[in-house]
Design a protein around this motif. Structure first.
Motif, mmCIF file in Angstrom:
data_model
loop_
_atom_site.group_PDB
_atom_site.id
_atom_site.type_symbol
_atom_site.label_atom_id
_atom_site.label_comp_id
_atom_site.label_asym_id
_atom_site.label_seq_id
_atom_site.Cartn_x
_atom_site.Cartn_y
_atom_site.Cartn_z
ATOM 1 N N ALA A 78 -55.549 7.945 30.944
ATOM 2 C CA ALA A 78 -56.535 7.945 29.860
ATOM 3 C C ALA A 78 -57.579 6.850 30.055
ATOM 4 C CB ALA A 78 -55.834 7.780 28.514
ATOM 5 N N ASP A 79 -57.211 5.774 30.706
ATOM 6 C CA ASP A 79 -58.129 4.680 30.990
ATOM 7 C C ASP A 79 -58.936 5.056 32.244
ATOM 8 O OD1 ASP A 79 -59.379 2.337 31.860
ATOM 9 O OD2 ASP A 79 -57.678 1.058 31.334
ATOM 10 N N ALA A 80 -60.148 5.572 32.018
ATOM 11 C CA ALA A 80 -60.972 6.059 33.127
ATOM 12 C C ALA A 80 -61.263 4.960 34.147
ATOM 13 C CB ALA A 80 -62.277 6.646 32.595
ATOM 14 N N GLU A 81 -61.493 3.731 33.672
ATOM 15 C CA GLU A 81 -61.771 2.629 34.606
ATOM 16 C C GLU A 81 -60.567 2.357 35.501
ATOM 17 O OE1 GLU A 81 -63.333 -0.899 32.764
ATOM 18 O OE2 GLU A 81 -64.735 0.270 31.532
ATOM 19 N N LEU A 82 -59.364 2.407 34.922
ATOM 20 C CA LEU A 82 -58.153 2.214 35.717
ATOM 21 C C LEU A 82 -58.000 3.339 36.735
ATOM 22 C CD1 LEU A 82 -55.507 0.793 36.426
ATOM 23 C CD2 LEU A 82 -54.436 2.028 34.508
ATOM 24 N N GLN A 83 -58.250 4.580 36.313
ATOM 25 C CA GLN A 83 -58.141 5.708 37.236
ATOM 26 C C GLN A 83 -59.097 5.545 38.414
ATOM 27 O OE1 GLN A 83 -55.972 8.663 36.993
ATOM 28 N NE2 GLN A 83 -56.613 8.604 39.121
ATOM 29 N N VAL A 84 -60.333 5.149 38.124
ATOM 30 C CA VAL A 84 -61.328 4.959 39.187
ATOM 31 C C VAL A 84 -60.891 3.826 40.125
ATOM 32 C CG1 VAL A 84 -63.703 4.202 39.641
ATOM 33 C CG2 VAL A 84 -63.243 5.941 37.886
ATOM 34 N N ARG A 85 -60.367 2.736 39.549
ATOM 35 C CA ARG A 85 -59.910 1.610 40.383
ATOM 36 C C ARG A 85 -58.746 2.032 41.268
ATOM 37 N NH1 ARG A 85 -56.301 -2.637 39.395
ATOM 38 N NH2 ARG A 85 -56.191 -2.127 37.187
ATOM 39 N N SER A 138 -54.573 12.376 48.091
ATOM 40 C CA SER A 138 -54.449 13.604 47.284
ATOM 41 C C SER A 138 -54.089 13.316 45.826
ATOM 42 C CB SER A 138 -53.407 14.539 47.906
ATOM 43 O OG SER A 138 -52.130 13.929 47.896
ATOM 44 N N PHE A 139 -53.784 12.062 45.488
ATOM 45 C CA PHE A 139 -53.478 11.696 44.101
ATOM 46 C C PHE A 139 -54.731 11.289 43.321
ATOM 47 C CE2 PHE A 139 -49.451 11.018 46.287
ATOM 48 C CZ PHE A 139 -48.610 11.759 45.470
ATOM 49 N N ARG A 140 -55.875 11.254 43.980
ATOM 50 C CA ARG A 140 -57.115 10.898 43.296
ATOM 51 C C ARG A 140 -57.439 11.939 42.228
ATOM 52 N NH1 ARG A 140 -61.368 8.961 47.972
ATOM 53 N NH2 ARG A 140 -60.190 7.111 48.555
ATOM 54 N N ARG A 141 -57.909 11.463 41.109
ATOM 55 C CA ARG A 141 -58.361 12.321 40.016
ATOM 56 C C ARG A 141 -59.683 11.764 39.523
ATOM 57 N NH1 ARG A 141 -54.938 14.496 42.187
ATOM 58 N NH2 ARG A 141 -52.960 15.296 41.448
ATOM 59 N N ASP A 142 -60.676 12.606 39.410
ATOM 60 C CA ASP A 142 -61.984 12.181 38.929
ATOM 61 C C ASP A 142 -62.018 12.339 37.415
ATOM 62 O OD1 ASP A 142 -64.610 11.617 38.405
ATOM 63 O OD2 ASP A 142 -65.437 13.178 39.710
ATOM 64 N N PRO A 143 -62.069 11.240 36.669
ATOM 65 C CA PRO A 143 -62.053 11.352 35.212
ATOM 66 C C PRO A 143 -63.319 11.981 34.629
ATOM 67 C CG PRO A 143 -62.291 9.052 35.872
ATOM 68 C CD PRO A 143 -62.082 9.845 37.121
ATOM 69 N N VAL A 144 -64.394 12.029 35.393
ATOM 70 C CA VAL A 144 -65.635 12.636 34.908
ATOM 71 C C VAL A 144 -65.510 14.158 35.028
ATOM 72 C CG1 VAL A 144 -68.126 12.845 35.261
ATOM 73 C CG2 VAL A 144 -66.991 10.631 35.589
ATOM 74 N N LEU A 179 -50.509 -2.457 38.963
ATOM 75 C CA LEU A 179 -50.142 -2.191 37.570
ATOM 76 C C LEU A 179 -49.121 -3.206 37.100
ATOM 77 C CD1 LEU A 179 -49.759 1.695 37.836
ATOM 78 C CD2 LEU A 179 -51.723 0.425 36.935
ATOM 79 N N THR A 180 -49.078 -3.428 35.814
ATOM 80 C CA THR A 180 -48.140 -4.388 35.246
ATOM 81 C C THR A 180 -46.907 -3.654 34.751
ATOM 82 O OG1 THR A 180 -49.997 -5.770 34.557
ATOM 83 C CG2 THR A 180 -47.855 -6.212 33.536
ATOM 84 N N ASP A 181 -45.776 -3.911 35.413
ATOM 85 C CA ASP A 181 -44.522 -3.291 34.993
ATOM 86 C C ASP A 181 -44.217 -3.738 33.566
ATOM 87 O OD1 ASP A 181 -42.364 -1.640 35.361
ATOM 88 O OD2 ASP A 181 -41.139 -3.130 36.409
ATOM 89 N N GLY A 182 -43.783 -2.815 32.734
ATOM 90 C CA GLY A 182 -43.494 -3.135 31.348
ATOM 91 C C GLY A 182 -44.628 -2.805 30.404
ATOM 92 N N VAL A 183 -45.824 -2.572 30.955
ATOM 93 C CA VAL A 183 -46.968 -2.166 30.131
ATOM 94 C C VAL A 183 -47.123 -0.663 30.305
ATOM 95 C CG1 VAL A 183 -49.449 -2.377 29.768
ATOM 96 C CG2 VAL A 183 -48.096 -4.400 30.398
ATOM 97 N N PRO A 184 -46.930 0.108 29.230
ATOM 98 C CA PRO A 184 -46.985 1.566 29.377
ATOM 99 C C PRO A 184 -48.387 2.058 29.720
ATOM 100 C CG PRO A 184 -46.759 0.968 27.060
ATOM 101 C CD PRO A 184 -46.657 -0.302 27.856
ATOM 102 N N LEU A 185 -48.402 3.165 30.434
ATOM 103 C CA LEU A 185 -49.652 3.822 30.803
ATOM 104 C C LEU A 185 -49.854 5.025 29.881
ATOM 105 C CD1 LEU A 185 -49.075 3.854 34.651
ATOM 106 C CD2 LEU A 185 -50.653 2.367 33.405
ATOM 107 N N ARG A 186 -51.037 5.165 29.345
ATOM 108 C CA ARG A 186 -51.360 6.325 28.513
ATOM 109 C C ARG A 186 -51.994 7.384 29.413
ATOM 110 N NH1 ARG A 186 -51.438 6.745 23.360
ATOM 111 N NH2 ARG A 186 -51.503 4.503 23.031
#
Length: 137
Positions: free
Chosen positions: A21-28, A40-46, A113-120
């Motif tokens: 859900a965090d587009a900036e994180l996905q792009v990073r 192959s795991f890349r996803r374009d949030p746009v 990523l920070t373990d223990g911080v959930p990803l939406r």
């Protein structure tokens, strides 16, 4: 599969396509993690919903091309859920392109990523009902 359907019953096909859900994180992650063997795991949030729609359309074309189905109803729904970093790694590893790359996924993702911080995640759910020509109407 067509022979197993009850008369008048459609085939129901469901594809799920989660995206961070965090587009900036996905792009990073696309830029820094999903490279080389993990590309192959890349996803374009746009325009992601349009991308899911195009993939589902390809599935409909494949079903239509079989000659066994001629009428389709389809929709895209969106839901969201939370995953731990480890569960996100497990999710990615469950895909066909995840076979044999678990260690690389885990190593690279744990560095970013920070373990223990959930990803939406936003989950795009593409459903398609396909009827055979005999059941059209």
């Amino acid at each position: 599969v067509r022979r197993m359907l009850l008369p008048g019953a459609p085939l129901v096909v469901i594809w799920t396509s989660p995206l961070l859900a965090d587009a900036e994180l996905q792009v990073r992650l696309n830029r820094e993690v999903f490279t080389d063997s993990l590309e192959s795991f890349r996803r374009d949030p746009v325009g992601y919903e349009a991308q899911v729609e195009a993939l589902g359309g390809g599935g409909r074309e494949e079903l239509g091309g079989s000659g066994l189905f001629s009428r389709f109803e389809w929709s895209i729904a969106r839901d969201e859920f939370l995953l731990s970093v480890r569960d996100y790694i497990d999710l990615l590893n469950s895909y066909a392109n995840g076979v044999g790359v678990r260690d690389a996924l885990e190593t690279r993702l744990m560095d970013h990523l920070t373990d223990g911080v959930p990803l939406r995640l936003d989950n795009y759910i593409y459903s398609c009902l396909a009827w055979s020509p005999a059941e059209d109407g």
